[in-house]
Design an enzyme around this catalytic site. Structure first.
Site, PDB file in Angstrom:
ATOM      1  N   TYR A   1      43.477  -7.268  10.003  1.00  0.00           N
ATOM      2  CA  TYR A   1      43.515  -8.118  11.264  1.00  0.00           C
ATOM      3  C   TYR A   1      44.650  -8.574  11.886  1.00  0.00           C
ATOM      4  O   TYR A   1      44.493  -9.180  12.716  1.00  0.00           O
ATOM      5  CB  TYR A   1      42.875  -9.496  10.434  1.00  0.00           C
TER       6      TYR A   1
ATOM      7  N   LYS B   1      42.645  -4.968  -4.099  1.00  0.00           N
ATOM      8  CA  LYS B   1      42.165  -4.073  -4.562  1.00  0.00           C
ATOM      9  C   LYS B   1      43.201  -3.074  -4.838  1.00  0.00           C
ATOM     10  O   LYS B   1      43.313  -2.064  -4.127  1.00  0.00           O
ATOM     11  CB  LYS B   1      40.987  -3.700  -3.634  1.00  0.00           C
TER      12      LYS B   1
ATOM     13  N   ASP C   1      35.772  -6.322  -5.120  1.00  0.00           N
ATOM     14  CA  ASP C   1      34.168  -5.964  -5.435  1.00  0.00           C
ATOM     15  C   ASP C   1      33.879  -6.546  -6.440  1.00  0.00           C
ATOM     16  O   ASP C   1      32.782  -7.232  -6.492  1.00  0.00           O
ATOM     17  CB  ASP C   1      34.371  -4.382  -5.557  1.00  0.00           C
TER      18      ASP C   1
ATOM     19  N   ASP D   1      38.118 -13.407   4.721  1.00  0.00           N
ATOM     20  CA  ASP D   1      37.206 -13.707   5.797  1.00  0.00           C
ATOM     21  C   ASP D   1      35.875 -13.589   5.150  1.00  0.00           C
ATOM     22  O   ASP D   1      34.933 -14.348   5.172  1.00  0.00           O
ATOM     23  CB  ASP D   1      37.459 -12.727   6.798  1.00  0.00           C
TER      24      ASP D   1
END
Ligand code: NAD
Length: 359
Positions: A124, A191, A224, A248
């Site tokens: 972002y 991750k 995840d 987000d």
């Protein structure tokens, strides 16, 4: 002495929910001098800028601000005023509590999570190249020289950047917040099995920061898996620390666990400045109708009172709101069992009911 606070009502339904919020915050008895500043579409017409300099100057001077939502027109026009404010004021930590209140319709009860999201870096950061930009060719050549596949000619490119500096300060913020409010655990989420040098760095830095807070448990989770865990066993988690993009997504998931946008407060915080705002947008189709739910902005007001050190006033306002919610009467349409429930009240009547409880 009165606190001097910048109030940015915003546009769309922003001014209505701001007015309602100001009234309930004042009803706690905390003395506040509001410095009202315009930003957004109306400001663009009046001052030639969606974010006039005086807005930033006011927030820098007062150090604390509360704002209603501001519309970001789709497709060109201007970039988001909300993002510009966070960047210009270096508000690097986004704080989003997700707490259940009896009476809010939701699939879950007893949720009490705090999401801390890094606000500036990651995908972002806005470092992007449009398909066809010669810069993409240059990056592709660097990739090939380093043994990676070339980037396809028809690709667009966004860069993911995560630094030690950026992670360290947001991780410190999460742990300081946990310590100040007696929370037991911080879960860092990324991750790193796939993105070793960005998400891996995020974990490594967070782990190091955690060493300075031995009384607070620290753990790491893959994003995840975390999405599933939050749906299945949200009670296992406490403070969640995330890079920008995952933050987000999962903060909206957490808002969904406790009843959605109508009650989700937020804050953007830097070393010296804090800006409080509801998570939801300007809901322009309801502007001027005294219809939308002011509670998300009011709960942002509760966060603001706590930040100011006015814990008692914050508790009183939160309890008054919780009582109004649990009674189920003076609530806007979105909190009623059906959206066209004839007993739904308007924005300002919600404020009246809360003020009544504060007397
Ligand atoms: P939105 O949050 O305005 O609306 C999404 C849905 O939730 C709509 O159905 C809306 O009616 C409903 N809703 C939102 N707030 C509500 C409330 N307080 N009470 C009852 N219902 C409510 O999201 P959107 O439609 O995607 O965005 C509208 C505009 O707001 C866009 O220009 C967007 O860029 C902007 N936006 C601003 C902020 C901010 O100022 N921080 C945040 C998100 C979106």
């Amino acid at each position: 002495m009165a606190y001097k606070i910048t109030l940015i009502p915003g546009d769309g339904t922003g001014p209505e929910i701001s007015e309602a919020t100001v009234r309930v915050v004042e009803a706690t008895g905390v003395s506040i001098e509001w410095e009202v500043q315009e930003a957004g579409l109306d400001a663009a017409e009046k001052y030639g800028s969606v974010l006039p300099d005086q807005v930033l100057e006011s927030v820098r001077r007062n150090k604390v601000a509360i704002k209603g939502p501001i519309t970001t027109p789709r497709g060109g026009g201007f970039r988001s005023v909300n993002v510009a404010l966070r960047k210009a004021l270096d508000l690097y930590a986004c704080l989003r509590p997700a707490k259940s209140y009896p009476g809010v319709r939701s699939r879950y009860q007893d949720i009490d999570l705090i999401v801390v999201r890094e606000n500036h870096e990651d995908l972002y950061a806005g470092i992007e190249f449009e398909r066809g930009d010669p810069a993409i060719r240059a990056v592709s050549e660097i990739c090939e020289t380093n043994g990676f596949p070339a980037i396809r000619e028809d690709a667009g490119l966004s860069l993911k950047v995560i630094s030690e500096f950026g992670t360290q300060r947001v991780a410190r913020f999460a742990f300081e917040h946990a310590r100040r409010y007696g929370r037991r655990k911080v879960t860092a989420i990324a991750k790193d099995n796939i993105m070793k040098f960005t998400d891996g760095l995020f974990f490594a830095v967070a782990r190091k920061v955690a060493e300075g807070y031995p009384e607070i448990q620290y753990e790491e989770m893959l994003v995840d898996n975390m999405a599933m865990q939050l749906v299945q066993k949200p009670e296992l988690y406490d403070v969640l620390l995330l890079p920008n993009l995952y933050g987000d997504v999962l903060s909206d998931l957490c808002a969904g666990l406790v009843g959605g946008l109508g009650v989700a407060p937020g804050a953007n915080i830097g070393d010296e400045i804090a800006l409080f705002e509801p998570v939801h947008g300007s809901a322009p189709k309801y502007a001027g109708q005294n219809k939308v739910n002011p509670m998300a902005m009011m709960f942002s007001g509760v966060l603001m009172l706590r930040y100011l050190g006015e814990g008692q006033a914050a508790d009183r306002l939160e309890n008054a709101m919780a009582t109004v919610i649990s009674e189920g009467k003076s609530l806007t349409y979105d909190m009623k069992p059906s959206r066209d429930d004839p007993t739904a009240v308007g924005t300002s009547q919600v404020a009246d009911a809360i003020i009544e409880k504060l007397k």
